[in-house]
Design an enzyme around this catalytic site. Structure first.
Site, PDB file in Angstrom:
ATOM      1  N   ASP A  67      59.806  34.356  25.783  1.00 24.90           N
ATOM      2  CA  ASP A  67      59.615  33.927  27.163  1.00 24.90           C
ATOM      3  C   ASP A  67      58.368  33.056  27.194  1.00 24.90           C
ATOM      4  O   ASP A  67      57.534  33.098  26.276  1.00 24.90           O
ATOM      5  CB  ASP A  67      59.474  35.139  28.080  1.00 24.90           C
ATOM      6  CG  ASP A  67      59.525  34.759  29.558  1.00 24.90           C
ATOM      7  OD1 ASP A  67      59.917  33.611  29.868  1.00 24.90           O
ATOM      8  OD2 ASP A  67      59.175  35.604  30.396  1.00 24.90           O
ATOM      9  N   ASP A  69      56.018  32.205  30.303  1.00 23.93           N
ATOM     10  CA  ASP A  69      54.914  32.780  31.067  1.00 23.93           C
ATOM     11  C   ASP A  69      54.682  34.230  30.664  1.00 23.93           C
ATOM     12  O   ASP A  69      55.595  35.057  30.679  1.00 23.93           O
ATOM     13  CB  ASP A  69      55.209  32.723  32.565  1.00 23.93           C
ATOM     14  CG  ASP A  69      55.261  31.290  33.089  1.00 23.93           C
ATOM     15  OD1 ASP A  69      54.869  30.386  32.344  1.00 23.93           O
ATOM     16  OD2 ASP A  69      55.700  31.095  34.240  1.00 23.93           O
TER      17      ASP A  69
END
Length: 238
Positions: A67, A69
């Protein structure tokens, strides 16, 4: 062909990494499909280098997806600062006081409502949180006056959401400037490099952020040496 089923709620952007130095070793991979539910699909193709083909190698049998963020880089505080920059630019005020999201309140929002626009809608209306979610005393539940943009308080939700759209656009530009100065979280690039170098593992980055913000993080934090070469390798896409 590799087919993965990923339990991702949303994925607006995904980048599969295939550095030029790995192109010859992976030239036997003609295409790859990532099947994401619900229900985004990503198809990637490889441009093979000219010349004598290398010995065929088996297609990847596993994938490591990062991922963006909070995994590649800690971005929560950057998002909060960018929102406050947008609020200040528009001169947002409620009952004469400026709209400012504190660290504590933004953490509450991030853990209550997903997405930027839904956060603002929730803050200004109290709507959009999951049933039974806890509340917070800082939630305004009233539309603000954009004093630097005419000053008219939105008369209804349609007008309010139009303001939210403008705020989100400006916030995204602020975030893209801030994130260029961010650094990776400890150990994440070493893990990524190990996976890229390992036979049989495809490596990708996914995000539910806006594409512009996503690409700024990837370009600034991951580094060009890990990205697909221009015109070759695996391409980024929606």
């Amino acid at each position: 062909m590799l087919r993965l089923l990923l339990a991702l709620a949303t994925a607006d952007a995904l980048l599969l990494l295939a550095p030029r130095r790995l192109a010859s070793r992976r030239a036997g991979l003609a295409s790859m499909t990532l099947e994401i539910s619900p229900p985004d699909g990503f198809v990637w193709g490889v441009n093979l280098d000219e010349g004598s083909p290398p010995p065929p190698s088996p297609p990847p049998s596993a994938a490591l997806l990062f991922d963006c963020d909070g995994v590649l880089v800690e971005t929560e505080e950057l998002h909060r600062v960018a929102y406050n920059m947008a609020f200040e630019e528009f001169g947002l005020q409620i009952a004469g006081a400026p709209v400012v999201w504190s660290k504590e309140y933004y953490s509450f929002l991030a853990n209550t409502v997903g997405g930027g626009k839904p956060k603002m809608r929730y803050h200004f209306t109290g709507l959009g949180a999951p049933e039974g979610a806890r509340t917070h005393q800082d939630t305004a539940k009233v539309w603000p006056a954009p004093t630097a943009r005419g000053g008219a308080v939105p008369a209804d939700e349609a007008a309010g959401m139009a303001l939210v759209d403008e705020l989100q656009d400006f916030k995204t530009e602020c975030y893209k400037q801030l994130v260029t100065k961010a650094g990776p979280r400890p150990g994440v690039l070493a893990l990524m490099d190990s996976a890229i170098a390992a036979p049989g593992i495809a490596v990708g980055i996914c995000s539910a952020s806006t594409r512009g913000g996503f690409e700024k993080v990837v370009d600034a934090v991951v580094g060009q040496e890990r990205l697909p070469p221009p015109g070759g390798g695996l391409a980024r896409g929606h």
